[in-house]
Design a protein around this motif. Structure first.
Motif, PDB file in Angstrom:
ATOM      1  N   SER A 120      45.802   2.665  -5.057  1.00 23.15           N
ATOM      2  CA  SER A 120      44.964   1.715  -5.241  1.00 23.15           C
ATOM      3  C   SER A 120      43.349   2.033  -6.138  1.00 23.15           C
TER       4      SER A 120
ATOM      5  N   VAL B 135      41.357  -0.077  -8.808  1.00 26.24           N
ATOM      6  CA  VAL B 135      39.982  -0.574  -8.369  1.00 26.24           C
ATOM      7  C   VAL B 135      39.518  -1.056 -10.233  1.00 26.24           C
TER       8      VAL B 135
ATOM      9  N   HIS C 237      38.435  -7.976  -4.572  1.00 24.46           N
ATOM     10  CA  HIS C 237      39.229  -7.834  -4.307  1.00 24.46           C
ATOM     11  C   HIS C 237      40.421  -9.073  -4.195  1.00 24.46           C
ATOM     12  N   GLU C 238      39.408  -9.980  -4.386  1.00 25.89           N
ATOM     13  CA  GLU C 238      39.368 -11.535  -3.686  1.00 25.89           C
ATOM     14  C   GLU C 238      39.749 -12.468  -4.589  1.00 25.89           C
TER      15      GLU C 238
ATOM     16  N   PRO D  88      41.529  -7.747  -9.888  1.00 26.28           N
ATOM     17  CA  PRO D  88      42.066  -7.661  -8.538  1.00 26.28           C
ATOM     18  C   PRO D  88      43.300  -7.391  -7.421  1.00 26.28           C
ATOM     19  N   LYS D  89      43.630  -7.067  -6.146  1.00 27.33           N
ATOM     20  CA  LYS D  89      44.058  -7.172  -5.226  1.00 27.33           C
ATOM     21  C   LYS D  89      44.745  -5.796  -5.789  1.00 27.33           C
TER      22      LYS D  89
ATOM     23  N   GLU E 222      46.886  -5.070  -2.047  1.00 27.19           N
ATOM     24  CA  GLU E 222      47.598  -5.672  -1.525  1.00 27.19           C
ATOM     25  C   GLU E 222      48.644  -4.573  -3.185  1.00 27.19           C
TER      26      GLU E 222
END
Length: 118
Positions: free
Chosen positions: A38, A42, A77-78, A90-91, A94
């Motif tokens: 991640s 990021v 992130h969202e 983003p994500k 996830e």
């Protein structure tokens, strides 16, 4: 009954404790892998968000978490409308949770199986 010289002692509590500890080790390895993957996704402007990433372990509850600790982390992130540098997105947690699923499961399984081999 004939004595064949074989005796088996079973300490179920010790076995369960060893399996539990090994499973936690596997979860930690999987979480570290997720953090590494991640961190390449990021959003990165000054690097604060990326540097805030961490793995938290709670053996008492059997949980491991990967988090980014900045006030704007959730929004980054969202919010799919934000712009990011190439390769950043983003994500960022996830997506590798999905794409790295098999690797993380293998890390957990390998660690959890170690007490059974030895």
């Amino acid at each position: 009954m004939a004595d064949d010289g074989f005796a088996l002692e079973w300490d179920g509590d010790k076995v369960l404790a060893a399996l539990s500890d090994a499973s936690m080790d596997g979860l930690e390895l999987a979480a570290e892998h997720l953090l590494q993957e991640s961190s390449t996704l990021v959003p990165h402007e000054e690097g604060d968000l990326e540097r805030s990433g961490e793995v938290t372990i709670d053996p008492g509850s059997g949980t491991v978490a990967v988090s980014y600790d900045r006030p704007y982390a959730v929004r980054q992130h969202e919010d799919m409308t934000l712009r990011h540098d190439d390769g950043r997105q983003p994500k960022f947690l996830e997506q590798p949770m999905s794409t790295e699923r098999d690797v993380m499961l293998a890390l957990i399984a390998r660690a959890a199986g170690k007490p059974l081999k030895g």
